[in-house]
Design a protein around this motif. Structure first.
Motif, PDB file in Angstrom:
ATOM      1  N   GLU A   1       0.803  -1.217   0.000  1.00 44.88           N
ATOM      2  CA  GLU A   1       0.000   0.000   0.000  1.00 44.88           C
ATOM      3  C   GLU A   1       0.842   1.276   0.000  1.00 44.88           C
ATOM      4  O   GLU A   1       0.341   2.357  -0.329  1.00 44.88           O
ATOM      5  CB  GLU A   1      -0.932   0.012   1.208  1.00 44.88           C
ATOM      6  CG  GLU A   1      -0.202   0.013   2.546  1.00 44.88           C
ATOM      7  CD  GLU A   1      -1.145  -0.150   3.726  1.00 44.88           C
ATOM      8  OE1 GLU A   1      -2.357   0.027   3.542  1.00 44.88           O
ATOM      9  OE2 GLU A   1      -0.653  -0.477   4.838  1.00 44.88           O
ATOM     10  N   TYR A   2       2.140   1.168   0.343  1.00 44.82           N
ATOM     11  CA  TYR A   2       2.983   2.348   0.427  1.00 44.82           C
ATOM     12  C   TYR A   2       3.534   2.796  -0.923  1.00 44.82           C
ATOM     13  O   TYR A   2       3.971   3.933  -1.055  1.00 44.82           O
ATOM     14  CB  TYR A   2       4.134   2.105   1.403  1.00 44.82           C
ATOM     15  CG  TYR A   2       3.647   1.799   2.796  1.00 44.82           C
ATOM     16  CD1 TYR A   2       3.151   2.812   3.615  1.00 44.82           C
ATOM     17  CD2 TYR A   2       3.638   0.495   3.280  1.00 44.82           C
ATOM     18  CE1 TYR A   2       2.674   2.533   4.882  1.00 44.82           C
ATOM     19  CE2 TYR A   2       3.168   0.204   4.551  1.00 44.82           C
ATOM     20  CZ  TYR A   2       2.677   1.227   5.343  1.00 44.82           C
ATOM     21  OH  TYR A   2       2.195   0.942   6.585  1.00 44.82           O
TER      22      TYR A   2
ATOM     23  N   GLU B   1      -0.027   0.206   9.798  1.00 47.45           N
ATOM     24  CA  GLU B   1      -0.166   1.500  10.467  1.00 47.45           C
ATOM     25  C   GLU B   1      -0.601   1.331  11.914  1.00 47.45           C
ATOM     26  O   GLU B   1      -0.133   2.035  12.818  1.00 47.45           O
ATOM     27  CB  GLU B   1      -1.154   2.383   9.703  1.00 47.45           C
ATOM     28  CG  GLU B   1      -0.629   2.884   8.374  1.00 47.45           C
ATOM     29  CD  GLU B   1       0.677   3.643   8.518  1.00 47.45           C
ATOM     30  OE1 GLU B   1       0.699   4.656   9.254  1.00 47.45           O
ATOM     31  OE2 GLU B   1       1.682   3.218   7.920  1.00 47.45           O
TER      32      GLU B   1
ATOM     33  N   TYR C   1       9.632   0.004   3.862  1.00 50.36           N
ATOM     34  CA  TYR C   1       8.689   0.922   3.226  1.00 50.36           C
ATOM     35  C   TYR C   1       7.665   1.433   4.228  1.00 50.36           C
ATOM     36  O   TYR C   1       7.251   2.597   4.169  1.00 50.36           O
ATOM     37  CB  TYR C   1       7.984   0.233   2.058  1.00 50.36           C
ATOM     38  CG  TYR C   1       8.950  -0.204   0.986  1.00 50.36           C
ATOM     39  CD1 TYR C   1       9.472   0.712   0.084  1.00 50.36           C
ATOM     40  CD2 TYR C   1       9.378  -1.526   0.902  1.00 50.36           C
ATOM     41  CE1 TYR C   1      10.376   0.321  -0.892  1.00 50.36           C
ATOM     42  CE2 TYR C   1      10.284  -1.926  -0.063  1.00 50.36           C
ATOM     43  CZ  TYR C   1      10.781  -0.992  -0.952  1.00 50.36           C
ATOM     44  OH  TYR C   1      11.687  -1.377  -1.902  1.00 50.36           O
ATOM     45  N   ALA C   2       7.251   0.559   5.141  1.00 45.39           N
ATOM     46  CA  ALA C   2       6.311   0.983   6.176  1.00 45.39           C
ATOM     47  C   ALA C   2       6.983   1.905   7.181  1.00 45.39           C
ATOM     48  O   ALA C   2       6.377   2.855   7.679  1.00 45.39           O
ATOM     49  CB  ALA C   2       5.737  -0.241   6.885  1.00 45.39           C
TER      50      ALA C   2
ATOM     51  N   GLN D   1       7.878   5.576   5.754  1.00 40.32           N
ATOM     52  CA  GLN D   1       6.737   6.431   5.451  1.00 40.32           C
ATOM     53  C   GLN D   1       6.487   7.395   6.610  1.00 40.32           C
ATOM     54  O   GLN D   1       6.177   6.993   7.716  1.00 40.32           O
ATOM     55  CB  GLN D   1       5.488   5.554   5.213  1.00 40.32           C
ATOM     56  CG  GLN D   1       4.290   6.290   4.648  1.00 40.32           C
ATOM     57  CD  GLN D   1       4.463   6.564   3.164  1.00 40.32           C
ATOM     58  OE1 GLN D   1       5.394   6.068   2.555  1.00 40.32           O
ATOM     59  NE2 GLN D   1       3.579   7.374   2.596  1.00 40.32           N
TER      60      GLN D   1
END
Length: 314
Positions: free
Chosen positions: A110-111, A232, A250-251, A254
């Motif tokens: 999703e990122y 998240e 990536y998480a 962000q």
């Protein structure tokens, strides 16, 4: 390039019949089609036999079409138009002027996938994207059913027999809130992680599988206190001091939360890859090939952005 209508063996008979019907005479149709009159007559007779109905009769020197003949002419016209439309749409698709591409990805994507799709659509604005993002179990089911043109996974199972294209690293890091006792250490051993509260992704997710495989190599077992499907939500729980976790770079990069810190674990990062997977049941389409080519270009931009953020955070 030979036209599609000329490559269909039975299509010429439809064209001949409709031309004779519209011209009202074999001689006129022969001139229009650049064929001899005997050839036209033979094809008319063969076409009538195929249809299985009397389409016309000769009255004097004039052709008279029956009700069946008029109805056949109507549908011949529609069929020819549809073939012409098909030829145009195939040509447009080959030039990426139209078409729909179905993409399915696990939630960890999703990122970056929305940005990837957005940049692809900027290049090909007439193309439609049917994008599905879900947990790994549901995306794997879609893969098994062949519901999409291509898939993005971070973990490849042995039973995934389709074409797999490794894209770029998806490194996993352990992290904690800055108030956690381990956050102050310069070095952290894998075994010292045992005994702390953990917040992990659900069992079966690519991240969870990679974590379990990595720890099992050192005979270390960690048991999660909380299990969540949302990266998240995991980050916010860690920020709240509820425990440690392991997520993709990536998480973590962000928005780079200031109250999170990556732990310097001796055997980390856990190295995994993002993979583009094509189902074995379908052939790569023009659209899917173009999307893969765009992704290979995009990953260089993405890699540069991650490296820049890593210097500030990881």
């Amino acid at each position: 390039m030979q036209l599609l209508r000329n490559r269909l063996s039975n299509f010429r008979s439809l064209r001949v019949y409709l031309t004779v019907y519209e011209q009202g005479a074999i001689s006129s149709a022969a001139k229009t089609l650049n064929l001899t009159q005997p050839t036209i007559s033979i094809q008319l007779k063969q076409f009538s036999n195929v249809v299985g109905a009397e389409l016309y009769y000769v009255q004097g020197k004039k052709l008279v079409f029956t009700e069946s003949g008029k109805l056949t002419a109507k549908y011949c016209r529609q069929i020819i138009q549809k073939i012409d439309d098909l030829e145009i749409e195939i040509s447009n698709l080959a030039q990426l002027k139209s078409g729909t591409l179905k993409v399915a990805a696990v939630t960890s994507c999703e990122y970056f996938v929305p940005h990837l799709i957005g940049s692809f659509l900027e290049k090909f604005p007439m193309v439609d994207i049917d994008f599905k993002i879900d947990n790994r179990e549901n995306i794997k089911e879609r893969y098994n059913n062949g519901q999409d043109d291509l898939y993005l996974f971070s973990h490849i199972d042995n039973d995934m027999t389709g074409e797999v294209v490794p894209l770029f690293p998806n490194n996993l890091y352990a992290f904690a809130s800055k108030t956690h006792p381990l956050a102050l250490k310069e070095k952290v051993s894998l075994k010292s992680l045992v005994g702390f509260s953990w917040i992990l992704r659900e069992r079966g997710s690519g991240t969870r599988q990679a974590i379990e495989e990595h720890f099992s190599k050192s005979d270390v077992v960690i048991r999660p206190k909380l299990v969540m499907e949302s990266n998240e939500a995991i980050k916010h729980c860690v920020m709240a001091g509820m425990g440690l976790s392991i997520l993709s770079e990536y998480a973590l990069t962000q928005e780079s939360p200031e109250n999170l810190t990556v732990l310097p674990v001796d055997t980390f990062p856990i190295k995994t890859y993002w993979n583009l997977v094509f189902p074995s049941s379908t052939k790569q389409s023009t659209l899917s090939q173009a999307f893969m080519a765009h992704l290979m270009e995009y990953k260089q931009v993405l890699k540069g952005g991650i490296q820049e953020q890593n210097t500030r955070f990881i």
